[in-house]
Design an enzyme around this catalytic site. Structure first.
Site, PDB file in Angstrom:
ATOM      1  N   GLU A 232      29.880 168.772  -2.287  1.00  0.00           N
ATOM      2  CA  GLU A 232      29.055 167.803  -1.562  1.00  0.00           C
ATOM      3  C   GLU A 232      27.768 167.384  -2.278  1.00  0.00           C
ATOM      4  OE1 GLU A 232      28.429 169.152   2.484  1.00  0.00           O
ATOM      5  OE2 GLU A 232      30.524 168.802   3.011  1.00  0.00           O
TER       6      GLU A 232
ATOM      7  N   GLU B 185      37.441 169.903   3.973  1.00  0.00           N
ATOM      8  CA  GLU B 185      36.677 170.455   5.101  1.00  0.00           C
ATOM      9  C   GLU B 185      36.887 169.540   6.294  1.00  0.00           C
ATOM     10  OE1 GLU B 185      32.573 171.432   4.668  1.00  0.00           O
ATOM     11  OE2 GLU B 185      32.793 172.252   2.649  1.00  0.00           O
TER      12      GLU B 185
END
Ligand code: NAG
Length: 415
Positions: free
Chosen positions: A208, A307
């Site tokens: 991320e 995720e």
């Protein structure tokens, strides 16, 4: 029609190959991303601790530390024993057997750079690496594939507590990117070789990176350099790149030539981190998931939703960070009050029937949607007390399909 679709149609017409994605696999990889779907779970809050996953680890004073960096500082000379105890107990061999028993085939293991190489002045403690070695062995013994995910980079790549350091964004400053590449190189030299290639099928270069706030060309350069670092280490393992919060399709022109191989794109999909998302009703949440599935159909790279969760609120304590309330109750980020969090983290059997049904519908829709790509990896396997984020509780509560193909709400997306 895109080039890829035209090429696919032509190849299909000539009967040569059915999928253009085979171009991206070259050499041995311990999982066939062309023909198999990823069904996985993250081992969150383990080598990178997170306040919301294990609040008891953080709730040690009236002024709890906000991230692992400050936790280690606050613990001082006790940091080594407290964190070692956590690493040795939060996951054990039994968990890997349970994960395999659910029909899953992947585990994604987040780990911070500091497990491999401390930066000057770091308060972090080490000792994760031998336990990671055990984890890989437990995965192998249970037929599970592993992604090693560099979840925290020096200086923090996103300012989230789960990067190790909250509220700072210094990854692209100084020598931090180079230091991250050094860690990638070390990981590839150790875990990317033939003695591991039946089980370690991916190294994620960084989790991320905050594309909208960082320099995107710098992120792309890092991905190129990281890919080369892995290959220069003599490794053919999968190189996993997170989408840096760019829209679906953004990476279709990236690393798609035959100069690259074994590249996996990682998307993360949550619907609880803006007040707009939190205001959606269940039908809108499902439509949003289905729309993602539709959009990923035409992406070029192997792409995994690495995720996602069952959460329909941001109610669980410290999800947004220590000391911060929820948007849902209008306590954070200027959000209006949307609803009450009362009872949110009750055990699943105590949930109202409608909430149980909505959650199961949402999970099934997401599984169907992310299968339009190369599959999915749920966040996370276990929590202390956050059922919407806790695969174990969701399975036990009958809200996560078992077997994984079971559908109480078939064809919600009409794929
Ligand atoms: C932290 O501890 C206090 C005092 O025991 C408790 O009231 C609070 O709920 C705890 N917070 C979390 C997130 O566990």
């Amino acid at each position: 029609m895109s080039f890829v679709q035209i090429a696919t149609a032509l190849l299909a017409a000539t009967g040569v190959v059915a999928s253009p994605f085979r171009l991206t696999q070259r050499s041995y990889l311990g999982f066939d991303y062309n023909t198999e779907k990823v069904r996985g779970v993250n081992l969150g809050g383990w080598f990178v601790s997170e306040p919301f996953i294990t609040p008891s680890l953080y709730n040690i004073s009236g002024d709890p530390p906000i991230d692992e960096y400050h936790l280690a500082q606050a613990l001082g000379s006790n940091a080594q024993s407290v964190l070692s105890q956590h690493w040795n107990t939060w996951y054990t061999a039994d968990d890997f057997a349970t994960i395999a028993s659910y029909g899953l085939n992947h585990v994604r293991i987040p780990i911070g750079y500091w497990a491999f190489q401390l930066q000057p002045g770091d308060p972090y403690v080490q000792g994760q690496e031998p336990i990671l070695d055990n984890a890989i062995e437990w995965a192998r013994n249970n037929g599970l594939k592993v992604w090693i995910d560099i979840h925290g980079a020096p200086g923090s790549q996103n300012g989230f507590d789960n990067s190790g350091q909250r509220d700072v964004l210094n990854w692209q400053n100084g020598d931090n990117v180079q230091a991250t590449l050094d860690v990638v190189k070390y990981v590839a030299q150790k875990y990317g070789q033939t003695d591991y290639n039946d089980v370690v099928v991916g190294i994620e270069l960084v989790n991320e990176p905050l594309g909208p706030s960082l320099d995107m060309s710098g992120i792309e350069q890092y991905y190129n350099d990281g890919w080369s670092a892995v290959r220069d280490a003599g490794s053919d393992t999968g190189v996993v790149i997170h989408d840096a919060f760019q829209p679906l399709g953004f990476w279709n022109q990236f690393m798609t030539t035959p100069n690259y191989w074994n590249v996996v794109l990682d998307h993360h999909q949550y619907q609880v981190f803006s007040s707009g998302q939190l205001q959606m009703n269940i039908g809108q949440h499902i439509a949003a998931a289905c729309s993602i599935g539709g959009q990923t159909q035409s992406e070029y790279l192997w792409r995994v939703t690495g995720e996602w969760s069952a959460a329909l609120t941001d109610c669980t304590p410290w999800l947004n960070g220590v000391g911060r309330g929820s948007r849902y109750e209008g306590q954070y980020d200027g959000s209006p009050w949307i609803g009450s969090c009362a009872g949110n983290d009750d055990e699943i059997p105590a949930w109202p029937q409608e909430r149980q049904q909505n959650t199961r519908r949402f999970i099934e829709a997401q599984m169907d949607a992310y299968d339009q790509g190369t599959g999915w990896i749920f966040w996370t396997f276990k929590t202390e007390q956050s059922p919407e984020w806790d695969l174990r509780r969701l399975v036990d509560g009958g809200l996560f399909p078992q077997p994984l193909t079971d559908r109480q709400y078939p064809n919600q997306c009409n794929f």
